[in-house]
Design a protein around this motif. Structure first.
Motif, short mmCIF file in Angstrom:
data_model
loop_
_atom_site.label_atom_id
_atom_site.label_comp_id
_atom_site.label_asym_id
_atom_site.label_seq_id
_atom_site.Cartn_x
_atom_site.Cartn_y
_atom_site.Cartn_z
N UNK A 191 0.85 -1.20 0.00
CA UNK A 191 0.00 0.00 0.00
C UNK A 191 0.88 1.24 0.00
N UNK A 192 0.75 2.01 -1.07
CA UNK A 192 1.58 3.22 -1.18
C UNK A 192 0.65 4.44 -1.21
N UNK A 193 0.97 5.41 -0.31
CA UNK A 193 0.19 6.65 -0.25
C UNK A 193 1.10 7.81 -0.55
N UNK A 194 0.52 8.86 -1.10
CA UNK A 194 1.32 10.06 -1.31
C UNK A 194 0.53 11.26 -0.82
N UNK A 195 1.18 12.03 0.09
CA UNK A 195 0.58 13.27 0.56
C UNK A 195 1.27 14.38 -0.20
N UNK A 196 0.51 15.06 -1.03
CA UNK A 196 1.13 15.97 -1.98
C UNK A 196 1.04 17.42 -1.52
N UNK A 197 2.19 18.08 -1.62
CA UNK A 197 2.22 19.54 -1.49
C UNK A 197 1.90 20.07 -0.11
N UNK A 198 2.42 19.42 0.90
CA UNK A 198 2.27 19.96 2.24
C UNK A 198 3.50 20.73 2.67
N UNK A 199 3.30 21.68 3.56
CA UNK A 199 4.45 22.34 4.15
C UNK A 199 4.87 21.52 5.35
N UNK A 200 6.04 20.92 5.25
CA UNK A 200 6.47 19.92 6.22
C UNK A 200 7.16 20.59 7.41
N UNK A 201 6.63 20.32 8.58
CA UNK A 201 7.21 20.87 9.80
C UNK A 201 7.77 19.70 10.60
N UNK B 138 -0.06 4.92 8.41
CA UNK B 138 -0.36 5.08 6.99
C UNK B 138 -1.81 4.89 6.62
N UNK B 139 -2.68 4.72 7.62
CA UNK B 139 -4.12 4.61 7.31
C UNK B 139 -4.82 5.89 7.70
N UNK B 140 -5.68 6.35 6.83
CA UNK B 140 -6.41 7.58 7.12
C UNK B 140 -7.44 7.30 8.20
N UNK B 141 -7.30 7.96 9.34
CA UNK B 141 -8.27 7.72 10.42
C UNK B 141 -9.10 8.96 10.75
N UNK B 142 -8.60 10.15 10.38
CA UNK B 142 -9.37 11.37 10.63
C UNK B 142 -9.38 12.19 9.36
N UNK C 17 -11.36 3.35 12.57
CA UNK C 17 -10.67 3.02 13.80
C UNK C 17 -9.48 2.14 13.46
N UNK C 18 -8.31 2.55 13.98
CA UNK C 18 -7.11 1.74 13.77
C UNK C 18 -6.72 1.12 15.11
N UNK C 19 -6.16 -0.05 15.06
CA UNK C 19 -5.65 -0.68 16.28
C UNK C 19 -4.21 -0.25 16.47
N UNK C 20 -3.93 0.34 17.63
CA UNK C 20 -2.56 0.76 17.90
C UNK C 20 -1.75 -0.36 18.51
N UNK C 21 -0.55 -0.02 18.88
CA UNK C 21 0.30 -0.99 19.57
C UNK C 21 0.65 -0.44 20.95
N UNK C 22 1.22 -1.30 21.77
CA UNK C 22 1.67 -0.86 23.08
C UNK C 22 3.18 -0.98 23.14
#
Lengths: 304, 555, 266, 413
Positions: B1-11, B485-489, B497-502
């Motif tokens: 699964x490949x995602x691309x977030x385009x044209x953001x100002x990266x902080x 890498x999954x869109x949750x909001x 809902x994503x399952x996190x880890x501990x």
């Protein structure tokens, strides 16, 4: 204006705003209610020296009181609200709480609240019981005789203090009889009290004094023994003057008391030794309320 | 699964990138849940960010989100739950509450703010299994927990008996592993234990009525233990005398007691109180910030007070018992726990017209603004003790906008206004500093190398915010949040809902301690050590923890 | 619609929660909006129109015809207006009500008027347990207003009451005024066992001296000015006080330092 | 098939009564399970398994496959108007799955033994309380007040676990005062080293109130309270005040006035903590009720007796108590994995996820026999103090689904 031979002078009484409240005091018997009323309103002739002016407004029958017992209604006036909040709990605590069989209730529903049991409930040392029904709270304070029941607080009104009439008569006896008749009639008017002894003051005053620190001094213009030595308001036939001072919960109440007072004096008339009715003022610059005698008497003034 | 977030100002302060300052936008690429170097390969999905600000997902290193005391708080404060029912569109049907939200609501509300990792800072060992079960039900967040240690009778006995550091290290290592913890938290060092022997206060050099041990000894011994075990996070310290006017001296002495070794002071605001003025309560933020600035071994989080109803929950039963008289509503729970620790739950309402509460608010902000190094101070309200985490956007605006801050100050208790320097402080946080406080710095102090930044190899926990001059509005709702890498909001609303880890830390330790632990649990605790231990498979519904292997100096 | 009348389409087969559906909510709505109001029904949420025929009623009034023992939360949260039930209701009628008038011609379930803070509830029939009491986890019961029960009240009426007036025309069940904090209640009929335990303050009027826990102390018969004051100020208490100026006064629960009282007018 | 050989398993954790004993020894031989040595009668009875074939799942009384039963259950739930998910005797995984079920289909959630819990909540939710846990009681408690009847009938090893031979802090002899019922033989045996006193009364509430009064320095008028002479109460109040760590324990489920007992015990402990240390230790915890309740609190924000209605949950301690909810329900999902507890009388449809030995008065509409946590499969249960939870292991190979598996299958359909 002359009525029944009595001159109603073209003058006015000048009065001041006061704040006041009404208490309903009941007791097991009419006598004890009256005693409580008298003691509570005792030493309250003038704010100058007493901090307040108070009197019994009316005697109440059992059917008229909150607890079905005989009672009296009292009016207490002070120059400002802060003072009223001081004097009322003091008198409540010293004169009503202590008086056998009494209970004390609010006699005014509206206006700023004057504390009653709210202040003196602590006398009960934690044994006080509060009851709130609707918006009204009252307290029960255990006392040796039983329970003192007292409302949490009472309302207040912006009233009028210092209304007056002066009765000018040929003799002291005539002046006193006329004053007694006037006081008796005025005492029936609702919403007013006559704070001086028996409703009558013989030592009317003027503003100021030759002595530093005295705010008021004898009203020399009306003192018969000074006639001629000072600028006098007294005709030669006047041998004595009595004043009746009126405090009321409203302008109208004071005006009405003035009216019935004048009528009572006029009923005694020239035949009874009354010469004239006058009123005390300070030139109209000090007090906002002016009770113009002739205006108040209107068409009751009688023939000129 | 490949995602691309385009044209953001990266902080991305961790990697020295500040697209907000430079105005340059770029793409970020994600492959199977991790950030990778940009390629020109076809992406399964692309998101056009249109110049929005892109940061790593937020990391909260101190927020009470799970464990027995939170459930006691929920039980006690049903008012909170009733006042905040399920939100519309709440697709799993089990969210609610504000001061003590449910596990589901915790995960959702945090995600909406752009947070993706949150650490529970006070897990009691005997309750570890329960805390992990609860954490497993928090969606959208990676979690971890700090084990409360130092008041446990086993440790106190070791200290009193003059045990060597190696014995202590072995015990600490065993406890970390047994409880699946990430770090060591000390709460009121020795004070909780002393309260069980009816001591009502405990200062840094006061002796435990039973063991004769001092908080200083507890602190220095455990600082050494975590250092030698190689735990990434330093001792996370809730110091002595929480909330007591005059605790400033204790706090200063505590910083000195670290003698240059790493130490994290948590909810410092509650430990920065002087006794000046006619109310015998004053701010010592300036003095304390000065010493923090001078000691690079010290890191702090603030525990900012935010006005409104909340519920305080702490292992510090000694302090919470002291505070139960000012509970609002008037009810509270306390509990001595298992020769291990304790807890106290006291509902509280911070009122802006109260002198003390208003000054607490000001003291917190003074600390934020006077501690100079943004890499050593962290944005917390000690949720829910100083206020719920949902107030973070408001807090961020207070830090970034002096005019707003001073306007708020002007509405507070008048006497409190006169007792704070806050009005004169001109500092305003920059966006980059906020990104450090809430992402880069927590990742660094926690030793999470693949979090808190957007470099290649990092976990693709990413928050995208549309810039807004009203920073509260900006941070109240993320435009996008990606978890692994999954869109949750999306547009401020949870869409999946994503399952996190501990996260757990796993130090090496001398396993010969196990015999002694078995004996202790059998005789004293009345529970088998093996049943005290939480197995890997008990975490996250069988998925197990994410283990950070510690390279200690002992082995 | 200016006033709304709701008539159940059939007897309810599961509990219906009308909490929050008050005259102030229903009266400004159009018929269409009313029909779509979500109402919890058993384990589901359904539209109001699935459960009720909806018609007009006099201005400002919400009228419920027939009623149902499974109809919960009638008038709950009401602040103004008039809600009339021509029949019976389930639990939580008038819960947390702060104003307005709720009239119920039949019986009510448990927790009638629980946490009432203002307004007036008049129930013609019998009330279930915990009338005027506190909901799960709440520290205080009814704090103001008037709760008038024509018939009898079940167990633990006035439990944790801290203000206002409860008037029970008939009998009161077990545990009346348990942990009562303040306020006033009166019972026209018999009082069940175990009343007054943990009573802190407050006044209970009864016709005969009830069985009281060990912490109550009989102060004997007292002449109390407050009796006639209350009889006159509070018309609802006239029936139990009558013309009495004397009452037996029992104080408790002194074991817990309480100063509540049971007054039995002579 | 190989001959089954007997296997002895030590340190077995027991999830039945809530006391959380984890030192049991169990013999397993194939499908046969029996406890050995020191074990309370309840654990012995509930652990015991014979080598018998599992009762099959059934639909309307007719044997069915697991899948068929699950499908039938889903059909019933889909049509249900007001389900009650009752019993709730399940481990944490099972309880979690049941909450999911309620969220999906709506319905009331309650545990069959919740009466005592909610009596205690009258105190803990209203005023809060100051509590203790087992290990603290074991080592610190120098004066234990047992209110009500002797609890060892229900918790067979309670006093053994409360009073180990060698406590860390409590001096000897430790004092135990029974207020109400007299201690039985078992309790006396376990308390052989303690000073035991019995104060008989029929009014526990009055006695606790008077003790609180005397402890707080009030002098309540009267010569006796609850039938106990003032002198005895004053002496006990002195004892409590002078104790280093007093603990008050009671079983609210067995007390009609359990709510008031809980409140008064709480008040007594509050009064004691002004000058010394003390805690309450409420008894309860059967069949993981505490765990289910904990889970409800973190999942839904409410305790047991909560209804989910259209994805919004609401709690009500009386309307959603099993007895009351049964009167309004059309479907009962009855869950009892720990013991063969039959469902209560109910006119509607019943889906039973039940212990295979359950005897039904009326065949349930759907029956799915489930394994027991700690016997047939592993699982987690909470101890009565709500802090400690225990991992239960499997003692034999499971042939029945766990509650969690069964519920998931029902949800999948």
């Amino acid at each position: 204006m002359i009525r029944n031979g009595v001159e109603i002078r073209d003058n006015f009484a000048e009065a001041f705003p006061m704040v006041g409240t009404r208490l309903i005091v009941t007791a097991d018997t009419p006598d004890w209610a009256l005693t409580a009323g008298r003691v509570t309103t005792g030493f309250a002739t003038s704010v100058i020296g007493c901090g307040c002016e108070a009197g019994i407004e009316r005697v109440l029958g059992p059917e008229e009181t909150p607890d079905g017992r005989p009672g009296v209604s009292l009016l207490i006036f002070a120059m400002d609200f802060k003072q009223l909040k001081t004097v009322v709990p003091l008198r409540l605590g010293q004169c009503i709480l202590t008086c056998p069989t009494t209970a004390c209730y609010a006699g005014v529903e509206t206006g700023k609240r004057v504390p009653l049991a709210k202040t003196i409930r602590y006398f009960a040392d934690g044994h006080q019981i509060s009851k709130k029904i609707g918006d009204k709270r009252f307290w029960r304070l255990p006392v040796m005789e039983g329970e003192f029941v007292c409302d949490e607080d009472t309302g207040s009104v912006e009233g009028v203090g210092g209304g007056n009439i002066l009765i000018l008569a040929r003799t002291r006896g005539a002046a006193l009889r006329a004053a007694e008749a006037a006081a008796a009639a005025m005492g029936k008017v609702e919403g007013v009290i006559l704070p001086f002894p028996g409703g009558v003051v013989r030592s009317g005053s003027k503003v100021g004094s030759k002595y530093k620190g005295l705010f008021a001094s004898t009203n020399d213009a009306y003192c018969p023994t000074l006639r001629g030595t000072v600028p006098s308001q007294l005709t030669a036939e006047t041998g004595s003057v009595m004043e009746i001072v009126i405090d009321g919960i409203s302008f109208d109440a004071v005006a009405e008391a003035t009216r019935v007072g004048i009528l009572a004096v006029c009923d005694i008339g020239a035949e009874g030794g009354v010469v004239a009715i006058d009123a005390g003022n300070y030139g109209g610059n000090l007090g906002p309320f002016h009770f113009k005698l002739r205006e108040i008497m209107g068409n009751e003034g009688g023939a000129a | 699964m490949r995602l691309r977030l385009k044209g953001g100002r990266v902080l991305d302060p961790a990697n020295g990138e500040n697209g907000v300052a430079t105005g340059s936008a770029r793409d970020i690429e994600i492959l199977d849940g991790r950030i990778v170097a940009p390629t020109d390969q076809r992406a399964d999905a692309e998101y056009d960010l249109g110049g929005d600000v892109v940061m790593a997902g937020g990391i909260d290193l101190h927020s009470h989100i799970a464990g027995g005391k939170m459930n006691l708080a929920r039980l006690l404060m049903q008012e909170d739950r009733r006042a905040y029912p399920e939100m519309p569109g709440n697709f799993c049907g089990c969210g609610g509450g504000r001061a003590v939200p449910t596990a589901h609501a915790t995960g959702c509300r945090y995600a909406e703010l752009g947070y993706t990792t949150v650490f529970e800072p006070a897990m009691v060992g005997s309750n570890a299994r329960g805390a992990h079960l609860e954490m497993a039900d928090i969606p959208n967040l990676d979690t971890g927990a700090y084990l409360v240690l130092g008041n446990d009778d086993f440790f106190q006995r070791l200290l009193a008996a003059g045990a060597g550091q190696e014995q202590v290290n072995a015990y600490v290592g065993w406890m970390i592993e047994a409880t699946q913890a990430f770090a060591i938290k000390i709460v009121n060092p020795g004070g909780i234990n002393a309260f069980k022997f009816n001591a009502r206060k405990m200062d840094l050099d006061e002796a435990n009525p039973h063991y004769g041990t001092t908080p200083r000894k507890v602190l220095t011994t455990l600082i050494r233990a975590v250092t030698e075990l190689g735990l990434p996070h330093p001792i996370h310290l809730h110091g002595c005398n929480l909330g007591v006017p005059g605790n400033d001296e204790t706090t200063l002495a505590t910083i000195r007691a670290a003698e240059g070794r790493r130490l994290h002071l948590t909810h410092l605001q509650f430990h920065s109180y002087g006794t000046e003025g006619d109310k015998r309560f004053s701010s010592s933020a300036a003095r304390i910030a000065e010493l923090v600035n001078a000691n690079p071994n010290i890191s702090v989080d603030v525990g900012q007070v935010m006005f409104g109803q909340t519920v305080t929950a702490s292992a510090d039963y000694m302090s919470q018992y002291r505070n139960r008289g000012i509970a609002s509503p008037k009810k509270s729970i306390g509990m001595d726990i298992e020769l291990d620790a304790a807890c106290g739950v006291v509902p509280f309402e911070y009122r802006d017209k109260s002198f003390v509460n208003a000054l607490q608010w000001a003291i917190g902000l003074e600390l934020f603004l006077l501690v100079e190094d943004p890499w050593r101070i962290f944005l917390t309200t000690d949720h829910p003790n100083g206020g719920p985490f949902t107030t973070y956007p408001h807090l961020i605006r207070l830090l970034m906008d002096r005019g707003f801050r001073n306007a708020q100050l002007a509405t507070l208790n008048k006497a409190a206004q006169a007792h704070t320097l806050l009005g004169q402080i001109t500092r305003e946080y920059s966006l980059e500093e906020i990104a450090i406080l809430t992402r880069a710095a927590p990742a660094r102090i926690l030793g999470l190398t693949d979090k808190g930044h957007l470099g290649a190899g990092a976990v693709a926990d990413i928050a995208v915010h549309t810039e807004d001059a009203d920073r509260e509005a900006m941070f109240s709702r993320a435009r996008f949040v990606f978890k692994n890498g999954r869109l949750i909001v999306k547009d401020g609303v949870v869409v999946e809902l994503a399952q996190g880890t501990t996260h757990v830390a796993r130090p090496d330790f001398d396993r010969s301690v196990e015999t002694e632990m078995d004996r202790w649990f059998d005789a004293a605790v009345g529970l088998k050590a093996k049943h005290f231990r939480v197995a890997d498979g008990e975490l996250r519904g069988g998925a197990g923890p994410t283990i950070l292997k510690c390279e200690g100096v002992v082995s | 619609m200016s006033g709304v009348s709701l008539k159940p389409r059939a007897a309810f087969e599961a509990r219906v929660d009308l909490s929050g559906i008050t005259p102030a909510v229903t009266c400004p709505l159009t018929l269409l909006e009313l029909e779509g109001l979500p109402v919890p029904y058993g384990g589901k949420s359904v539209k109001l129109a699935e459960l009720f025929f909806i018609e007009g009623a006099p201005e400002g009034v919400l009228l419920i015809e027939i009623g149902d023992v499974r109809l919960d939360g009638v008038g709950a949260g009401m602040q103004e207006g008039e809600l009339i039930v021509d029949g019976v209701v389930g639990a939580w009628a008038g819960r947390g009500m702060g104003g307005g008038v709720l009239r119920i011609s039949g019986d009510a379930g448990d927790f009638l008027g629980a946490e009432l803070s203002g307004g007036r509830i008049e129930l013609a029939g019998n009330a279930g347990a915990h009338a005027g009491g506190a909901t799960s986890g709440s520290r205080r019961g009814m704090s103001g207003g008037v709760l008038k029960i024509g018939g009898s009240a079940g167990a633990r009426a006035a439990e944790r009451q801290r203000g206002g007036l409860i008037v029970i025309g008939g009998d009161a069940g077990e545990g009346l005024a348990t942990d009562m904090i303040a306020g006033t209640a009166s019972v026209g009929g018999a009082v069940g066992p175990l009343m007054g335990r943990g009573m802190k303050r407050g006044t209970i009027f009864t016709r005969t001296v009830p069985a009281l826990p060990a912490g109550f102390i009989d102060t004997g018969e007292q002449e109390l000015v407050a009796l006639q004051l209350m009889a006159r100020r509070v018309p609802e208490l006239k029936a139990v006080i009558g013309e009495s100026v004397r009452a037996r006064r029992l104080v408790g629960d002194t074991l817990l330092g309480g100063q509540g009282e049971v007054l039995v007018p002579a | 098939m190989a001959e089954a050989s007997t296997q002895t398993i030590h340190d077995v954790a027991c999830g039945f009564c809530g006391l959380g004993c984890d030192d049991l020894t169990v013999e397993v031989e194939g499908r046969t399970v029996r406890a050995r040595g020191d074990v309370c009668p309840e654990a012995a009875r509930l652990l015991k398994r014979l080598d018998v074939a599992d009762r099959p799942a059934s639909v309307a009384g007719a044997p069915a496959s697991f899948d068929e039963a699950a499908e039938a259950a889903q059909r019933i739930l889909s049509e249900a108007r007001a389900p009650l998910i009752g019993g709730l005797g399940a481990d944490m995984a099972g309880a979690g799955a049941l909450v999911d079920l309620a969220v999906r289909f709506g319905g009331v959630l309650d545990h069959y033994a919740s009466e005592g819990l909610f009596r205690n909540y009258a105190a803990v939710q209203r005023t809060g309380w100051l509590a203790s846990t087992l290990a603290e009681v074991r080592n610190r408690c120098d004066l234990l007040l047992v209110v009500g009847d002797d609890p060892s009938a229900t918790w067979g090893r309670l006093f053994e676990r409360f009073f180990p031979a060698d406590p860390l802090f409590a001096g000897t002899p430790r004092k135990v005062v029974f207020i109400g019922g007299a201690p039985g033989e078992k309790a006396k045996g376990q308390l052989a080293r303690a000073d035991v006193l019995h104060i008989a009364t029929t009014d526990l509430v009055a006695v606790l109130e008077a003790l609180t009064g005397f402890t707080a320095g009030r002098i309540p008028p009267g010569a006796s309270f609850g039938g106990v002479a003032v002198e005895a109460l004053v002496a006990l109040a002195d004892g409590l005040r002078n104790a280093h760590y007093a603990v008050v324990t009671w079983n609210a489920a067995a007390l009609a006035d359990g709510d008031l007992v809980a409140e008064r015990a709480t008040a007594l402990v509050d009064a004691l903590n002004v000058t010394t240390r003390a805690g309450v230790f409420p008894l309860g915890g059967r069949d993981n009720i505490i765990g289910a309740n904990q889970l409800m609190l973190w999942r839904l924000g409410y305790p047991l007796r909560t209804a989910v209605r259209g994805q919004v949950s609401v709690h009500d301690g009386s309307l959603y108590a099993t007895d009351a909810a049964l009167a309004d329900a059309d479907v009962l999902v009855w869950v009892s994995a720990f013991r063969p507890e039959p469902p209560p009388e109910f006119a509607g449809r019943i889906i039973a996820l039940a212990h295979p030995e359950t005897v039904f008065e009326k065949e349930p509409d759907v029956l799915i026999p489930v394994g027991t946590p700690g016997v047939d499969h592993a699982g987690t249960v909470f101890r009565m103090d709500s802090i400690v939870s225990l991992p239960l292991g499997a003692l034999r190979v499971a042939t029945l689904p766990s509650v969690a598996e069964a519920v998931r299958r029902i949800a999948e359909g």
